[in-house]
Design a protein around this motif. Sequence first.
Motif, PDB file in Angstrom:
ATOM      1  N   PRO A 113     -13.230 -32.492  15.838  1.00  0.00           N
ATOM      2  CA  PRO A 113     -12.554 -33.414  16.741  1.00  0.00           C
ATOM      3  C   PRO A 113     -11.255 -32.835  17.273  1.00  0.00           C
ATOM      4  O   PRO A 113     -10.569 -32.080  16.581  1.00  0.00           O
ATOM      5  CB  PRO A 113     -12.287 -34.633  15.856  1.00  0.00           C
ATOM      6  N   CYS A 114     -10.925 -33.169  18.511  1.00  0.00           N
ATOM      7  CA  CYS A 114      -9.626 -32.796  19.081  1.00  0.00           C
ATOM      8  C   CYS A 114      -8.615 -33.842  18.648  1.00  0.00           C
ATOM      9  O   CYS A 114      -8.822 -35.040  18.871  1.00  0.00           O
ATOM     10  CB  CYS A 114      -9.730 -32.736  20.603  1.00  0.00           C
ATOM     11  N   SER A 115      -7.517 -33.393  18.041  1.00  0.00           N
ATOM     12  CA  SER A 115      -6.534 -34.362  17.541  1.00  0.00           C
ATOM     13  C   SER A 115      -5.738 -34.992  18.682  1.00  0.00           C
ATOM     14  O   SER A 115      -5.101 -36.024  18.502  1.00  0.00           O
ATOM     15  CB  SER A 115      -5.602 -33.696  16.532  1.00  0.00           C
ATOM     16  N   ALA A 116      -5.787 -34.390  19.874  1.00  0.00           N
ATOM     17  CA  ALA A 116      -5.031 -34.933  21.005  1.00  0.00           C
ATOM     18  C   ALA A 116      -5.814 -36.020  21.743  1.00  0.00           C
ATOM     19  O   ALA A 116      -5.295 -37.105  21.994  1.00  0.00           O
ATOM     20  CB  ALA A 116      -4.646 -33.816  21.969  1.00  0.00           C
ATOM     21  N   CYS A 117      -7.076 -35.740  22.094  1.00  0.00           N
ATOM     22  CA  CYS A 117      -7.823 -36.704  22.914  1.00  0.00           C
ATOM     23  C   CYS A 117      -8.937 -37.396  22.137  1.00  0.00           C
ATOM     24  O   CYS A 117      -9.557 -38.330  22.650  1.00  0.00           O
ATOM     25  CB  CYS A 117      -8.395 -36.030  24.162  1.00  0.00           C
ATOM     26  N   GLY A 118      -9.207 -36.929  20.926  1.00  0.00           N
ATOM     27  CA  GLY A 118     -10.215 -37.588  20.103  1.00  0.00           C
ATOM     28  C   GLY A 118     -11.647 -37.157  20.372  1.00  0.00           C
ATOM     29  O   GLY A 118     -12.558 -37.574  19.668  1.00  0.00           O
ATOM     30  N   VAL A 155      -8.363 -24.199  22.065  1.00  0.00           N
ATOM     31  CA  VAL A 155      -8.018 -25.080  23.185  1.00  0.00           C
ATOM     32  C   VAL A 155      -9.183 -26.034  23.433  1.00  0.00           C
ATOM     33  O   VAL A 155     -10.336 -25.611  23.529  1.00  0.00           O
ATOM     34  CB  VAL A 155      -7.699 -24.259  24.456  1.00  0.00           C
ATOM     35  N   CYS A 156      -8.836 -27.312  23.524  1.00  0.00           N
ATOM     36  CA  CYS A 156      -9.855 -28.339  23.777  1.00  0.00           C
ATOM     37  C   CYS A 156     -10.344 -28.221  25.220  1.00  0.00           C
ATOM     38  O   CYS A 156      -9.537 -28.241  26.147  1.00  0.00           O
ATOM     39  CB  CYS A 156      -9.263 -29.720  23.528  1.00  0.00           C
ATOM     40  N   PRO A 157     -11.666 -28.107  25.427  1.00  0.00           N
ATOM     41  CA  PRO A 157     -12.169 -27.978  26.794  1.00  0.00           C
ATOM     42  C   PRO A 157     -12.084 -29.285  27.581  1.00  0.00           C
ATOM     43  O   PRO A 157     -12.213 -29.274  28.795  1.00  0.00           O
ATOM     44  CB  PRO A 157     -13.627 -27.553  26.589  1.00  0.00           C
ATOM     45  N   ARG A 158     -11.852 -30.387  26.878  1.00  0.00           N
ATOM     46  CA  ARG A 158     -11.789 -31.689  27.565  1.00  0.00           C
ATOM     47  C   ARG A 158     -10.366 -31.969  28.081  1.00  0.00           C
ATOM     48  O   ARG A 158     -10.178 -32.315  29.232  1.00  0.00           O
ATOM     49  CB  ARG A 158     -12.198 -32.811  26.616  1.00  0.00           C
ATOM     50  N   CYS A 159      -9.372 -31.828  27.195  1.00  0.00           N
ATOM     51  CA  CYS A 159      -8.003 -32.235  27.589  1.00  0.00           C
ATOM     52  C   CYS A 159      -7.048 -31.047  27.698  1.00  0.00           C
ATOM     53  O   CYS A 159      -5.887 -31.219  28.064  1.00  0.00           O
ATOM     54  CB  CYS A 159      -7.450 -33.256  26.598  1.00  0.00           C
ATOM     55  N   ARG A 160      -7.523 -29.847  27.410  1.00  0.00           N
ATOM     56  CA  ARG A 160      -6.753 -28.610  27.534  1.00  0.00           C
ATOM     57  C   ARG A 160      -5.636 -28.489  26.496  1.00  0.00           C
ATOM     58  O   ARG A 160      -4.802 -27.588  26.581  1.00  0.00           O
ATOM     59  CB  ARG A 160      -6.132 -28.426  28.938  1.00  0.00           C
TER      60      ARG A 160
HETATM   61 ZN   LIG Z   1      -8.863 -32.789  23.612  1.00  0.00          ZN
END
Ligand SMILES: [Zn+2]
Length: 198
Positions: A141-146, A98-103
């Motif tokens: 990298p997070c593929s959702a928020c970059g 889980v991305c800590p930035r965008c969840r």
């Molecule tokens: Zn993210």
Amino acid sequence: MGDFFERIVDVEVSAEEAGPLAERTVDWMVAEGLITRELSGDGVYSLTVDEGYVPGPRWARAVADAPDPDERPGPVAVIVGRDHHVGGQGTDEAEYAVCPRCRTRTVIIDYPEEFEADDEVWQPFKDGIAAWKATGEGSAPCSACGAVVPVTEWQWEPNFAVGALAFDFWGWPPLSAGFRARFGRQLGHRTVEQTGKF
Ligand SMILES: [Zn+2]
């Protein structure tokens, strides 16, 4: 004893601090009577360390239920150094992160349809973890928020953790919540707990 373990991973300690912290934690457990300084490989099935500290006279103080008096758990192995730790069935990839930035949850193994990691999705995480092991810094990298997120900040599924210090209790009955809380305070860092079978 059995070939199962309970593991406590310190997910915050640096590689430089991990050795001294491991020594202080062993000193504390010896003082508490939970382990002795005697090392044994009997009952340790780890691929990373081949021996651990033999239980001490008051080992039962760490467990939730009064143990069978004839029962004696296996050694407590201490794993020092940046590594990834897997519990459960022991697959070498995380099921998700889980991305800590965008969840956003990035699914790596799409249970129950798939039982293997999607290599394309896993590769950047794998590379980031390899870089972190080698240098202390690595990200994916997070593929959702970059966002480019350090592998130590990705929120991994419970059976996957990256950290520089871990303790494997081989063949111990379930550790009590009170002991796990004390252990975490002793480390002074955030911890992740895993169980698994070898
Ligand atoms: Zn993210």
